[in-house]
Design an enzyme around this catalytic site. Sequence first.
Site, PDB file in Angstrom:
ATOM      1  N   ASP A 299       0.869  -1.172   0.000  1.00 29.21           N
ATOM      2  CA  ASP A 299       0.000   0.000   0.000  1.00 29.21           C
ATOM      3  C   ASP A 299       0.912   1.230   0.000  1.00 29.21           C
ATOM      4  O   ASP A 299       2.122   1.141   0.184  1.00 29.21           O
ATOM      5  CB  ASP A 299      -0.970  -0.007   1.186  1.00 29.21           C
ATOM      6  CG  ASP A 299      -2.193   0.873   0.892  1.00 29.21           C
ATOM      7  OD1 ASP A 299      -2.130   1.692  -0.052  1.00 29.21           O
ATOM      8  OD2 ASP A 299      -3.206   0.767   1.604  1.00 29.21           O
ATOM      9  N   TRP A 300       0.311   2.353  -0.189  1.00 31.05           N
ATOM     10  CA  TRP A 300       1.062   3.615  -0.368  1.00 31.05           C
ATOM     11  C   TRP A 300       2.026   3.865   0.808  1.00 31.05           C
ATOM     12  O   TRP A 300       1.593   4.093   1.948  1.00 31.05           O
ATOM     13  CB  TRP A 300       0.068   4.767  -0.474  1.00 31.05           C
ATOM     14  CG  TRP A 300       0.705   6.114  -0.654  1.00 31.05           C
ATOM     15  CD1 TRP A 300       1.358   6.837   0.303  1.00 31.05           C
ATOM     16  CD2 TRP A 300       0.748   6.887  -1.854  1.00 31.05           C
ATOM     17  NE1 TRP A 300       1.807   8.010  -0.221  1.00 31.05           N
ATOM     18  CE2 TRP A 300       1.440   8.087  -1.554  1.00 31.05           C
ATOM     19  CE3 TRP A 300       0.263   6.710  -3.148  1.00 31.05           C
ATOM     20  CZ2 TRP A 300       1.659   9.082  -2.499  1.00 31.05           C
ATOM     21  CZ3 TRP A 300       0.483   7.705  -4.080  1.00 31.05           C
ATOM     22  CH2 TRP A 300       1.177   8.873  -3.750  1.00 31.05           C
TER      23      TRP A 300
END
Length: 768
Positions: A299-300
Amino acid sequence: MKYKFSKYVFVAPLALAIGCGGSKQPVAQQPVVQTEKTGIDRKVDSVLALMTLEEKVGQMNQYNGFWEVTGPAPKDGAAAIKYDHLKKGWVGSMLNVRGVKDVKALQKIAVEETRLHIPVIFGFDVIHGYKTVSPIPLAESASWDMEAIQQSAEIAAAEAAASGLNWTFAPMVDVSRDARWGRVMEGAGEDPFLNSRIAEARVKGFQGDLGELSLAACVKHFAGYAFAESGRDYNTVDVSDNTLHNIILPPFKAASDAGALTFMNSFNELEGIPSTGNGYLQRELLKGEWGFKGFVVSDWGSMGEMIPHGYAKDLKDAAMKAANAGSDMDMESSGYIEHLAALVKEGKVSQEKVDDAVRRILRVKFMLGLFDNPYKYCDETREKETIGKKEFHDGVLDMAKKSIVLLKNEKNLLPLAKQGKKIALIGALANDKTSPLGSWRIGADDGTAVSVLEGMQQYKGNQLTYTKGADVALGKPVFVSETHINTTDKSGFAEAVKAAKAADVVVMVLGEHGLQTGEGRSRSDLGLPGVQQELLETIYKANPNIVLVLNNGRPLALPWAAENIPAIVEAWHLGTEAGNAVAQVLYGDYNPSGKLPMSFPRNVGQVPIYYNHKTTGRPGNGQPTESVFWSHYTDVANSPQYPFGYGLSYTTFSYGNLKISGNSFGKNGKITVTVDVTNTGKVEGKEIVQLYLHDLVASVTRPVRELKGFKNISLKPGETKTVSFIIDEELVTFYTANKKFEAEPGDFTVFVGGDSNATLNASFSYTE
Ligand code: NOJ
């Protein structure tokens, strides 16, 4: 499904190096979502053999769009470094770049200026539509209509792919029990079985036949993200093995089995290990036991977040832990690009691990046809012709109507008469053309939804007046302008009261703004924000004939409304065609059939609340009322305001004649359950017939009931249909005390009905 396209044959990657775009001959139609493709692995190996370590690491690197592609190339700072990386072939993927022009310009650099000409894969959060927006996923889930959900994903994929994109970061399949968590809007609610079926439908819808109007799906967030303590986004997760395997993981497994090409790991920790560094989840379970062949993207920034988690001492350590755990691509942490080559040279990450990750990434690129034609998704004419098609608007309107849940309808207030009535429409959300788009619709333009006011104006036989009454009260920070911020202004009340007094019926559209849910939008209060509750009670005094239309991205706790307001329509954030869908339901041109995918609590103190809870040692059955020593609250009932699976129709249904084909079955056996459902009202309607099982005694305690089947049926007034369900070994299998999935002999109760409180029941046993 509607949007099917032919496949393309692939050419060897080196053909690209000599400037050949690859052939485009269609081959035979393949089954939907096919993950095996003959010869791909051989081609992947042939590319891998040409790559330097740095180029391999580059494939594992994903950057957010870093420069205005139409402007000059960046010369300084981080953007210049990223630009240099792109030209060196050190960027495997980019996100948040969209539109054929921009995608094509970047792809051109990757395939024409780099040594090996490997195409970039372009990802974007296409969560519930791209330009033409469907209801938020939680709302769609209320339809329990897998065909409609699949079609909605097809529409989203077609528009996004036409805009140059190849990959969506969806579906989110996190089972969510806590309405405080803002991201419940993005998933399919509280039940693993419903979540699993919807995960399959969405994967199939997005990926289709992997043609030029399909996207690779990304199943997220692996795993446990929705179980953030106190419903506070990004908070610690601490769940048992039992909950992990029986509740959280099944939809991920279903999505993987449905052929999802990629997974995304999650921000949270599990058993003290952040998911990005979690080898059990990614390496052992997903890629090992489940045989997943695609790749995992972080994820980011989640690789870098392992540092504040206290699991990595610096970015290099984080990169090492992520790579060794099987996190294949780094979204925006720069951990791999800065440190992975050194880690391999130092022997801290094996060459095999890097090769495996790169193989997986290249494989997906091959499967999408990007090696065959890197500009496959880059056709400006197709972009113009595809986005905003009439049939897409029809599709999202159909989905929006199917997503609406009728929560209450007393005094025959609904459907509204079409002629000769005075209707007062009140609420800021009624006249809002942005909020209905909901959260996570970053491809769509503000102001493009049909408002409820516009929808109702289509019905000209009544006299309609609109007054705002009060703002929604968004609170800050939210990514929205100054509209709806005010929390205390009641200056609009007087005009709204006047309108209500003059009306036969009042329609009030209240709730949450579309951007009040979603990532980072947790709430500790589940009531109507701002002065909306006060507005509701004030209008009620002026005219109690109120139809309350709720706009919200999560279950709300509205006990006063549930008790006093005669008609309540759950209209979520329904997307581009929201206002038309709501108006058609209010006027009875569409009979609502949606059923709640999450329990609606009576107050926030009941949260997390879900129907498939355990019995506990003190369930309280038959307790004397004065006793306090059982599992309950002293100030509110245990039951929710509206249970999972609940929803009314403009007609009524009765259930009877429950039959079961035998008292028991064993391994490889099955029994059939049948029930007669009758439309006992005056109009045609759809009912979602639900089947639940209760496993009475097991090696680990089991939920009071679990959804194990559902069927959508349509009945004319007076009509009866017999609905049947098959119960087999798979349906009674669960993660047992032996730490594996198996069916245990024992007794079961089966319940069938129109919601999770169904009482019609029968018994059977599973024998060895
Ligand atoms: C963070 C979110 O958690 C994830 O769901 C999303 O796909 C990425 N950002 C990319 O926008």
